[in-house]
Scaffold this active site. Sequence first.
Site, PDB file in Angstrom:
ATOM      1  N   GLY B   8     -35.747 -31.270 -14.390  1.00  0.00           N
ATOM      2  CA  GLY B   8     -34.545 -30.493 -14.082  1.00  0.00           C
ATOM      3  C   GLY B   8     -33.838 -31.085 -12.884  1.00  0.00           C
ATOM      4  O   GLY B   8     -34.463 -31.324 -11.842  1.00  0.00           O
ATOM      5  N   GLY B  10     -30.802 -29.882 -11.482  1.00  0.00           N
ATOM      6  CA  GLY B  10     -29.838 -29.009 -10.816  1.00  0.00           C
ATOM      7  C   GLY B  10     -30.132 -29.011  -9.327  1.00  0.00           C
ATOM      8  O   GLY B  10     -30.806 -29.922  -8.804  1.00  0.00           O
ATOM      9  N   ALA B  12     -32.133 -27.269  -7.460  1.00  0.00           N
ATOM     10  CA  ALA B  12     -33.543 -27.214  -7.071  1.00  0.00           C
ATOM     11  C   ALA B  12     -34.216 -28.570  -7.252  1.00  0.00           C
ATOM     12  O   ALA B  12     -34.930 -29.047  -6.358  1.00  0.00           O
ATOM     13  CB  ALA B  12     -34.273 -26.140  -7.877  1.00  0.00           C
ATOM     14  N   ARG B 281     -24.122  -4.485  -8.422  1.00  0.00           N
ATOM     15  CA  ARG B 281     -23.924  -4.927  -9.807  1.00  0.00           C
ATOM     16  C   ARG B 281     -24.647  -4.061 -10.831  1.00  0.00           C
ATOM     17  O   ARG B 281     -24.097  -3.744 -11.884  1.00  0.00           O
ATOM     18  CB  ARG B 281     -24.414  -6.368  -9.968  1.00  0.00           C
ATOM     19  N   GLU B 366     -34.127 -21.369 -10.413  1.00  0.00           N
ATOM     20  CA  GLU B 366     -34.043 -20.156 -11.227  1.00  0.00           C
ATOM     21  C   GLU B 366     -35.191 -20.028 -12.235  1.00  0.00           C
ATOM     22  O   GLU B 366     -35.494 -18.933 -12.695  1.00  0.00           O
ATOM     23  CB  GLU B 366     -32.681 -20.092 -11.954  1.00  0.00           C
TER      24      GLU B 366
END
Lengths: 239, 527
Positions: B8, B10, B12, B281, B366
Site C-alpha cells: 500500500g 498511500g 501510511a 456526523r 485506515e
Amino acid sequence: MKVLLDILRRENAEAAPWHQCIPFETADTNATVASALTAINADPSLRDTEGRPVTPIRWECSCLQKKCGACAMRINGVPRLACDAQLADLGETVRLAPLGKFPVVADLMVDRSGMMQQLRDMRLWLETDEPAADPDALAASYEASRCLQCGCCLEVCPNFYVDGDFYGMAAAVPVSRIVAEADEAQMADLRRAYRSHVYEGCGKSLACRDICPAGIDIEGLLVRSNAAAVWKRRRKGRK
Amino acid sequence: MHPVYIIGAGLAGLSAALTLAEQGRPSVLVSLQPSERAQSVLAEGGINAALDTMGEGDTVEDHYNDTLRGGVWLADPNAVAALTAGAPDVVRRLAAMGVPFNREDGHIVQRNFGGQKHKRTAYARSSTGKILMNAVIDVVRRHEAAGLVTRLPHHECLRLLTEEGRCIGVRIRDTYTGAMTDGFGRVILCTGGLCGLFPGHTTGTTQNTGDVTAMAFSLGAALAGLEMLQYHPTTVGIAGKRCLVTEAARGEGGRLCIRRDGALWYFMEEKYPELKNLMPRDVVAREMYFVRRDLGGSVLLDMTSLPEATWENKLSDLREELMHYLSLDPKKDLIPVEEGIHYFMGGIDTDIGHRTSLPGLYAAGECACQYHGANRLGGNSLLGALFGGQTAAQSVMGDVHDDDDVPAPRPFTGEEPLAAPVSAAFAEAVCEILLGGMGIVRSEAGLTAALDALSALTPGNARERCRLRLAEAMLTAARARRESRGAHYREDWPQTDESFRKTAVAEMQGDAVTITFRPLPERRETS
Ligand SMILES: Cc1cc2nc3c(=O)[nH]c(=O)nc-3n(C[C@H](O)[C@H](O)[C@H](O)COP(=O)(O)OP(=O)(O)OC[C@H]3O[C@@H](n4cnc5c(N)ncnc54)[C@H](O)[C@@H]3O)c2cc1C
Ligand code: SF4
Ligand code: SF4
Ligand code: FES
C-alpha cells in the site's frame, strides 16, 4: 439511454488490436464512460453486436471523481478521463482507445511508468528543509500540486514522445512546484534539467493547457518557471 | 540488508517507507497503482495537530481528550496519547517538506472541525490530501533515487507467506504481466479501508478492495472494531460512487431539510436548536435516516441563501462538482443528499506499536484498527496514517535482526488459489446483505437475518471465501455489541453501556469466526 461502445481491444502488448462493439443501455442519465465500463465488466452474459461474449475489459480507475488520473484514455479520439466523460454528451457511438503515446498493457490499460521515471530523472524533490513560504510561491506550488499525472497533456503535445529528451507538461508542472520552493543551491541543478527537458523542447502552443482535465494554469506556471529557471530572475526572499 | 515489504502506497505506506529509509533500512513499496492515485489524495478538509497557531490555547491534552471523547472512549488511550503528542511534529515536518498549507502572516492557519474544542485542523485549500501526498512522494522519491526504496506500482498483494504462525513474507503479482513473486522479510500492511465490500456505496476508491484484510484474517491475523463504520451525512450519488459533500458546506451555512406536508422542514434546527446542522456526523446521519423513514422522499441540502462571496472564495470547487455531476446549481437548487460510508474505524488489530497478532506482520493507516474508537474525528485519519506508518516502521526497526535468515525474492510459478478475483455478482450480494444489517440503525433481528442470508451464499473461489468470513465477522461484531456507541446504533439497545467499553476482537478459530471483548488499557503515566 442507449449507446454503442466501440472499444479498441488487445489481449496484451504483442497481440493485434481489434474493435469490439458493445451495445450499452442504462437508465442513469449521469452515466459516464467509467460507469459503463464497470457495468459491462460486471455482466458476464453480455454479447457484442456480432453475438460474441465480452471478456473483462482491462482499464484502470480509482477515485471515479476526476481526482486521481487513473482512468485517462482516448474517448472519441480525445484524451480525457473516463470518469469525467458523461455518455449523454458523447453521441450514439462512443469510441474508446488506450492513450497512444504509452506502451499498451492490454485493452485500455497503458504503462505510464515512464512519466514517473522522468520525475526521478529530474530529481523532483526539495533539497532544503526551509522551503519558500511567501504567498506567491505557495500559490504556485499549490497550483502545480494539482497535477494528476494522467498523461493527457502528453497525448496532444506535438513534441513529446516516450524516451525522448523532452519530458512534456506532465513533468514541467510538477517541476514548477519545486522551482517555486527550492533554494539557490538546488536551483543550479534544476536550471540545467529544466532547460534540457522542458524549455528547449517546448513549442509553447499550449495544446496541453486546453486538454488538461484538472484545468491547471499551465501558462502561468510556465511563465513563472521560465523566469526563475531560464532568465534567472531573482525570486523573492531566497538566498 | 534485506528489505521490509510495505503493501500500500498511500500516506501510511509512504510514511513507513520514509521512516525506514531515514534509518538506512531498504523497503519495497507494493501497490495496485502509483501513490498519485491512492485514496489519500481525495482528502479535502485537513489534518489535526495542537500547534495552537490561532492563539486559542490549544494543547496536546485537549487534542487527546477530544479524540477519546469523539471515539466514545473506545480508542486505546496510550496510542492516542502518542498520536496527539506526535502530531505537532508531523505537521511541522510536512511544512518543512514544502506543503503549501494555508497561511496568515507566515503561520499555518487552523480551522474548526467537528468534535473539536479548538481550531486545530491545518489545511491546503480544498485538496489537503493531494498536496500532502505530493510532498511525501517527493521525499520518498529522493530515497528511491538513492536505492533505499523500490516502488512496485501495478503489483497486487495476493497472500501473506506464513510459517508456524509467523508472517515471513508476501506473494505479489505484477498486474501488467501476471508474473508472481514471493518476497521475504517483515511486512507492513497499509492497504486502506474496506471500500470493496461496499461497491458504489463509499466515498473512497475502487483500489481499496479489502481483499488483503480479508486474506490476512483468514490466515490468522486478528481484526478489531469491525462494527464501527462511519457514515458521512452528506454525500451525493454520482456514477459508480458516493461523492463527499464537504462538512464545510454546512459549516458555511448549508441547512438540511425534508418535504413535509408540502413545505420544507429544517429538522436539525428544530431538534437541535444549539448546534443545528453541525451536530456530530453520526447524529446527523441518524436523524436523516429517521425523517426519511417517517416522511419518505429525500433529505435536501439547502445552500441557496449562502452569500455570493462564500461561493467564490470557499466553496467554488463544490459548486463546480455539483453542477458537473448532477446538473444542479446549489446557488438555486436544493441538493438531495444521503448518508454514505466514509471511513472504517475497524480493521486489522494492532498494538500501540502497530504490530498485528501475527509476529512479523504490522499494519497502519485506515486498514488498521487504531486511534479512532467508535468514531473518527475529521482530520485525525491523515494524521493517523502518517503517524501510524512511522510508528510501524520504528517497531520494525526495533524487531528486525540483520542476521535473520531471510531468503532472496523468487518467482512463484505454481497455482495460486487467491489469484482469481471476487466476481461482481458475489460482491454485490455480500454488499446488499451488509448494508441490510449494518446500516445507520441496527437491530438484533436485522443482524441475525443478515447473518442467515450470508450463510446461504456459496463462495466460488478462495478470495470470495475470505470475503465471506470478513463479512461474517463484521455482522457478528455488530450483533454482539448490545449497546449504542458512536457510529454503532442499536435500535433495541439505544443506551451506551459501560460494560461494553471494550474492543470487539474477531478471530478465526478453525473455520469459525469468534468475537471476544477485550478491555481497554488504562492510560500510563507519562514521564
Ligand atoms: C473523500 C474523502 C475525504 C477525506 N478527507 C479527509 C480529511 O479531510 N482529513 C482526514 O484526516 N482524513 C480524510 N479522509 C480519510 C483519509 O483520506 C484516509 O483515511 C487516509 O488517506 C488513508 O490512508 P492510507 O495510507 O491508510 O490508505 P490509502 O491512501 O487508501 O492507500 C491504500 C493503498 O493500498 C493499496 N492496496 C490496496 N489493496 C492492495 C493490494 N491487494 N495489493 C497491493 N496494494 C493494495 C492501494 O493501491 C493504495 O496504494 C478522507 C477520505 C475520503 C474518501
Ligand atoms: S506548450 Fe505545446 S509543446 Fe509545450 S508541452 Fe504544451 S503541447 Fe507540448
Ligand atoms: S498537467 Fe494536466 S494533463 Fe498533464 S498530467 Fe498533469 S493533470 Fe494531466
Ligand atoms: S478514476 Fe480517478 S480520475 Fe477517473
